[in-house]
Design a protein around this motif. Sequence first.
Motif, PDB file in Angstrom:
ATOM      1  N   SER A   5       0.825  -1.205   0.000  1.00  0.00           N
ATOM      2  CA  SER A   5       0.000   0.000   0.000  1.00  0.00           C
ATOM      3  C   SER A   5       0.856   1.250   0.000  1.00  0.00           C
ATOM      4  O   SER A   5       1.954   1.281   0.514  1.00  0.00           O
ATOM      5  CB  SER A   5      -0.921   0.012   1.233  1.00  0.00           C
ATOM      6  OG  SER A   5      -0.145   0.053   2.407  1.00  0.00           O
ATOM      7  N   THR A   6       0.336   2.290  -0.615  1.00  0.00           N
ATOM      8  CA  THR A   6       0.961   3.611  -0.614  1.00  0.00           C
ATOM      9  C   THR A   6      -0.113   4.586  -0.137  1.00  0.00           C
ATOM     10  O   THR A   6      -0.812   5.185  -0.942  1.00  0.00           O
ATOM     11  CB  THR A   6       1.455   3.978  -2.015  1.00  0.00           C
ATOM     12  OG1 THR A   6       0.386   3.786  -2.943  1.00  0.00           O
ATOM     13  CG2 THR A   6       2.612   3.100  -2.432  1.00  0.00           C
ATOM     14  N   PRO A   7      -0.259   4.727   1.170  1.00  0.00           N
ATOM     15  CA  PRO A   7      -1.411   5.392   1.747  1.00  0.00           C
ATOM     16  C   PRO A   7      -1.708   6.777   1.180  1.00  0.00           C
ATOM     17  O   PRO A   7      -2.841   7.070   0.829  1.00  0.00           O
ATOM     18  CB  PRO A   7      -1.044   5.475   3.238  1.00  0.00           C
ATOM     19  CG  PRO A   7      -0.090   4.350   3.445  1.00  0.00           C
ATOM     20  CD  PRO A   7       0.680   4.238   2.180  1.00  0.00           C
ATOM     21  N   HIS A   8      -0.672   7.626   1.049  1.00  0.00           N
ATOM     22  CA  HIS A   8      -0.945   8.993   0.625  1.00  0.00           C
ATOM     23  C   HIS A   8      -1.491   9.038  -0.801  1.00  0.00           C
ATOM     24  O   HIS A   8      -2.498   9.673  -1.093  1.00  0.00           O
ATOM     25  CB  HIS A   8       0.326   9.842   0.714  1.00  0.00           C
ATOM     26  CG  HIS A   8       0.142  11.229   0.177  1.00  0.00           C
ATOM     27  ND1 HIS A   8      -0.592  12.185   0.836  1.00  0.00           N
ATOM     28  CD2 HIS A   8       0.581  11.804  -0.975  1.00  0.00           C
ATOM     29  CE1 HIS A   8      -0.597  13.304   0.109  1.00  0.00           C
ATOM     30  NE2 HIS A   8       0.110  13.091  -0.994  1.00  0.00           N
ATOM     31  N   SER A   9      -0.793   8.356  -1.711  1.00  0.00           N
ATOM     32  CA  SER A   9      -1.199   8.408  -3.114  1.00  0.00           C
ATOM     33  C   SER A   9      -2.530   7.718  -3.344  1.00  0.00           C
ATOM     34  O   SER A   9      -3.339   8.162  -4.145  1.00  0.00           O
ATOM     35  CB  SER A   9      -0.126   7.783  -4.000  1.00  0.00           C
ATOM     36  OG  SER A   9      -0.001   6.417  -3.722  1.00  0.00           O
ATOM     37  N   HIS A 324       7.002   4.109 -12.906  1.00  0.00           N
ATOM     38  CA  HIS A 324       6.928   5.530 -13.251  1.00  0.00           C
ATOM     39  C   HIS A 324       5.861   6.282 -12.461  1.00  0.00           C
ATOM     40  O   HIS A 324       5.646   7.467 -12.708  1.00  0.00           O
ATOM     41  CB  HIS A 324       6.701   5.692 -14.748  1.00  0.00           C
ATOM     42  CG  HIS A 324       7.965   5.529 -15.550  1.00  0.00           C
ATOM     43  ND1 HIS A 324       8.841   6.556 -15.772  1.00  0.00           N
ATOM     44  CD2 HIS A 324       8.502   4.435 -16.154  1.00  0.00           C
ATOM     45  CE1 HIS A 324       9.855   6.126 -16.487  1.00  0.00           C
ATOM     46  NE2 HIS A 324       9.681   4.836 -16.729  1.00  0.00           N
ATOM     47  N   THR A 325       5.204   5.608 -11.526  1.00  0.00           N
ATOM     48  CA  THR A 325       4.329   6.321 -10.593  1.00  0.00           C
ATOM     49  C   THR A 325       4.888   6.261  -9.173  1.00  0.00           C
ATOM     50  O   THR A 325       4.189   6.559  -8.210  1.00  0.00           O
ATOM     51  CB  THR A 325       2.895   5.747 -10.607  1.00  0.00           C
ATOM     52  OG1 THR A 325       2.929   4.345 -10.293  1.00  0.00           O
ATOM     53  CG2 THR A 325       2.237   5.948 -11.965  1.00  0.00           C
ATOM     54  N   GLY A 326       6.157   5.861  -9.064  1.00  0.00           N
ATOM     55  CA  GLY A 326       6.818   5.869  -7.765  1.00  0.00           C
ATOM     56  C   GLY A 326       6.357   4.785  -6.821  1.00  0.00           C
ATOM     57  O   GLY A 326       6.524   4.908  -5.600  1.00  0.00           O
ATOM     58  N   ARG A 327       5.804   3.708  -7.362  1.00  0.00           N
ATOM     59  CA  ARG A 327       5.317   2.618  -6.525  1.00  0.00           C
ATOM     60  C   ARG A 327       6.311   1.462  -6.520  1.00  0.00           C
ATOM     61  O   ARG A 327       7.088   1.308  -7.468  1.00  0.00           O
ATOM     62  CB  ARG A 327       3.946   2.150  -7.019  1.00  0.00           C
ATOM     63  CG  ARG A 327       2.835   3.158  -6.727  1.00  0.00           C
ATOM     64  CD  ARG A 327       1.565   2.835  -7.494  1.00  0.00           C
ATOM     65  NE  ARG A 327       0.453   3.667  -7.043  1.00  0.00           N
ATOM     66  CZ  ARG A 327       0.265   4.925  -7.424  1.00  0.00           C
ATOM     67  NH1 ARG A 327       1.105   5.519  -8.239  1.00  0.00           N
ATOM     68  NH2 ARG A 327      -0.780   5.619  -6.963  1.00  0.00           N
ATOM     69  N   ALA A 390       3.181   8.185  -6.215  1.00  0.00           N
ATOM     70  CA  ALA A 390       3.225   7.859  -4.791  1.00  0.00           C
ATOM     71  C   ALA A 390       4.291   8.643  -4.053  1.00  0.00           C
ATOM     72  O   ALA A 390       4.176   8.886  -2.835  1.00  0.00           O
ATOM     73  CB  ALA A 390       3.489   6.349  -4.613  1.00  0.00           C
ATOM     74  N   ASP A 391       5.342   9.080  -4.765  1.00  0.00           N
ATOM     75  CA  ASP A 391       6.439   9.800  -4.119  1.00  0.00           C
ATOM     76  C   ASP A 391       6.280  11.316  -4.187  1.00  0.00           C
ATOM     77  O   ASP A 391       7.167  12.065  -3.789  1.00  0.00           O
ATOM     78  CB  ASP A 391       7.780   9.388  -4.725  1.00  0.00           C
ATOM     79  CG  ASP A 391       7.803   9.561  -6.242  1.00  0.00           C
ATOM     80  OD1 ASP A 391       6.898  10.225  -6.797  1.00  0.00           O
ATOM     81  OD2 ASP A 391       8.722   9.018  -6.890  1.00  0.00           O
ATOM     82  N   GLY A 392       5.143  11.778  -4.738  1.00  0.00           N
ATOM     83  CA  GLY A 392       4.880  13.205  -4.788  1.00  0.00           C
ATOM     84  C   GLY A 392       5.583  13.965  -5.898  1.00  0.00           C
ATOM     85  O   GLY A 392       5.389  15.183  -6.038  1.00  0.00           O
ATOM     86  N   LYS A 393       6.368  13.297  -6.724  1.00  0.00           N
ATOM     87  CA  LYS A 393       7.061  13.964  -7.819  1.00  0.00           C
ATOM     88  C   LYS A 393       6.084  14.276  -8.958  1.00  0.00           C
ATOM     89  O   LYS A 393       5.035  13.639  -9.079  1.00  0.00           O
ATOM     90  CB  LYS A 393       8.203  13.085  -8.340  1.00  0.00           C
ATOM     91  CG  LYS A 393       9.315  12.863  -7.337  1.00  0.00           C
ATOM     92  CD  LYS A 393      10.417  11.997  -7.923  1.00  0.00           C
ATOM     93  CE  LYS A 393      11.545  11.765  -6.922  1.00  0.00           C
ATOM     94  NZ  LYS A 393      12.614  10.902  -7.481  1.00  0.00           N
TER      95      LYS A 393
END
Length: 395
Positions: A5-9, A324-327, A390-393
Amino acid sequence: MQAISTPHSERSSASVAQLFAYPFRIFFLSLTLLSLVGIPLWVLQVTGTIQLPLAMPGVLWHQHEMLFGFLSAAIAGFLLTAVCVWTGTERTHGIRLLLLWGVWAAARVLLTVGGDMPYWLVQGVNLAFLPLVMLDAGWRIWHARQKRQLMILVVLGLLWLMQVAFVTRLDPVYAWGALIMGLALISIIGGRITPAFTTGWLRQRGLAADRIRVIPALDIATVFAMVLLLASMVTGWSMVTAGLAIIAAILMLTRLYHWKGWLARQEPLLWILHLSILWVPVALVLLAGHLAAGWPASAWTHAAGTGAIACLILGVIARVSLGHTGRPLVLPQGMVLAFVAIHLAALVRVITAFQGLPWHLGITASGLLWALAYAIFLARYTGVLARPRADGKPG
């Protein structure tokens, strides 16, 4: 395997605007939707259940949409994403990406329901897409002076020439030529990412990464053999084409052996790449068998189109959409079933070509397996593609 899971994204709202933040987002989703609509429509059309106002004969429409609708969307999504990374240039996004995607989407609609429209208008829109993709990628490659990438543009150019010939002459031989160029793209791009990803995965686990070998001369020879194969095919030299197909198959099998895919059999995101590329030499042998021994043409075309191209596309978009979505590169639940289903779709269709299954049953089963595979991707990845990184970039 369960997704991490990536809670924020994952709490962030999905949006249409986010789909146009990077080329892979909108084109990966679009090719998935096209496959889920186009394959069932074709099955209904070819079995006489419905009659669509197609802008070209039914069989040719199906061939075209799989090659120049489905495949072209995958090319645009992957290449326009990768080339930004390769060249360190700003990504294509926003209105510019929306307009590019609009050309692709308009072509799909016009070819499907534009039977009463001027043919020059339908095909004018249709033929504009690949040159626009090549222009975007080519400008970046030229300014970055990355000569290594030029072969991709050459193969794309040949693919587009096959499309021009196909829609102007309505001759299936040019669809065959386009399939060969699709296999050549797999040879180039798959030949870069597959051994590289496998080496990285083995190295992270302290395994025998040094067993993976990439031989540049062998890579070049394989692509060169496929270009010669294309030239021979469109000139009608059947026996020469059969011989070149066998040579290209041997070269591709040799490369696969050196990539040692069985070492990564525990990682679905890797074995899907190796297994999909294995369909390339299978398709080439079936092509040789068709030309030299009269084997059914639909066997090699579906080994290439469904086996090599559709299977590899599913494997690549599953990985790229995460990376490419930081996951984390952890496959979402159900995607192993999707990978198995798309390979079974190819196998069933090839068996059907050899009359191992009744024709109606075979194409229906193959179509349903394809739809299952891409429906699972749609269910598991729509949120990934439509939500922020997911990493906010940015992107």
